[in-house]
Design a protein around this motif. Sequence first.
Motif, PDB file in Angstrom:
ATOM      1  N   ASN A  18       0.821  -1.217   0.000  1.00  0.00           N
ATOM      2  CA  ASN A  18       0.000   0.000   0.000  1.00  0.00           C
ATOM      3  C   ASN A  18       0.858   1.272   0.000  1.00  0.00           C
ATOM      4  O   ASN A  18       0.733   2.121   0.875  1.00  0.00           O
ATOM      5  N   GLU A  20       1.240   3.479  -2.757  1.00  0.00           N
ATOM      6  CA  GLU A  20       1.005   4.280  -3.959  1.00  0.00           C
ATOM      7  C   GLU A  20       1.432   5.742  -3.807  1.00  0.00           C
ATOM      8  O   GLU A  20       1.851   6.374  -4.768  1.00  0.00           O
ATOM      9  N   SER A  49      -0.795  -5.654  -1.761  1.00  0.00           N
ATOM     10  CA  SER A  49      -1.352  -4.303  -1.618  1.00  0.00           C
ATOM     11  C   SER A  49      -2.797  -4.251  -2.104  1.00  0.00           C
ATOM     12  O   SER A  49      -3.174  -4.941  -3.051  1.00  0.00           O
ATOM     13  N   THR A  50      -3.586  -3.389  -1.455  1.00  0.00           N
ATOM     14  CA  THR A  50      -4.983  -3.216  -1.856  1.00  0.00           C
ATOM     15  C   THR A  50      -5.218  -1.843  -2.492  1.00  0.00           C
ATOM     16  O   THR A  50      -6.345  -1.513  -2.843  1.00  0.00           O
ATOM     17  N   ASP A  51      -4.160  -1.045  -2.634  1.00  0.00           N
ATOM     18  CA  ASP A  51      -4.291   0.257  -3.285  1.00  0.00           C
ATOM     19  C   ASP A  51      -3.806   0.133  -4.738  1.00  0.00           C
ATOM     20  O   ASP A  51      -3.840  -0.948  -5.314  1.00  0.00           O
ATOM     21  N   ASN A  52      -3.328   1.204  -5.331  1.00  0.00           N
ATOM     22  CA  ASN A  52      -2.890   1.176  -6.730  1.00  0.00           C
ATOM     23  C   ASN A  52      -1.410   0.850  -6.908  1.00  0.00           C
ATOM     24  O   ASN A  52      -0.849   1.064  -7.981  1.00  0.00           O
ATOM     25  N   SER A  53      -0.778   0.331  -5.886  1.00  0.00           N
ATOM     26  CA  SER A  53       0.640  -0.005  -5.978  1.00  0.00           C
ATOM     27  C   SER A  53       0.916  -0.999  -7.109  1.00  0.00           C
ATOM     28  O   SER A  53       1.912  -0.878  -7.831  1.00  0.00           O
TER      29      SER A  53
END
Length: 194
Positions: A18, A20, A49-53
Amino acid sequence: MENRGFQYKVSVIIPIYNSEKYLKNCIESVLHDQGNLDDIEIILVNDGSTDNSADICEQYAQKYNNILYISKQNEGVAATRNRGIQEAHGKYFLYLDSDDTLMPNTINQVSAFFDKHYEDVDLVTYPQLDILHDGTKREHFRFKILKESGIYDLNKYPYITQTRINIMVKNAGGGGIIFCLIQILNLIMKIVHI
């Protein structure tokens, strides 16, 4: 000193979770090191990761041949860093957290210094500045001991703490390396600070 059969001079291993907000700056700081980019591989290991990474990693891996992107389930930073080590082909490993950036010429300077002391040490450390939430910069407390460039014998200076960041370590080969600084330092019991 030649790379002794290694595909790259330095493998930069970046565990990601996470990240990003910081990740592009981190990767760009490696890409803009003033050494030869062909001598560096960047290993991006996404720890679930749960974001835009993941999207950021994929974009860089598609654009650069020397960037390897690995995606895996969340296991924590140690397992993530070890996965990067397993995939690395560099003579040296440089560990970088995904919210850190390198000053220009860091990789080139540290690896050149390592080459000069290759037979004497297994780990080279370099200056680190911590940036606090209010933007204040402070030198890491370790450098109250590491005041001068040179080789430090850990038998004489047993309290020099070393973390996973701002270090470059020798690739001992064999594919069985795991991330354990105590094991690394027990090999010669000396570090170099530049």
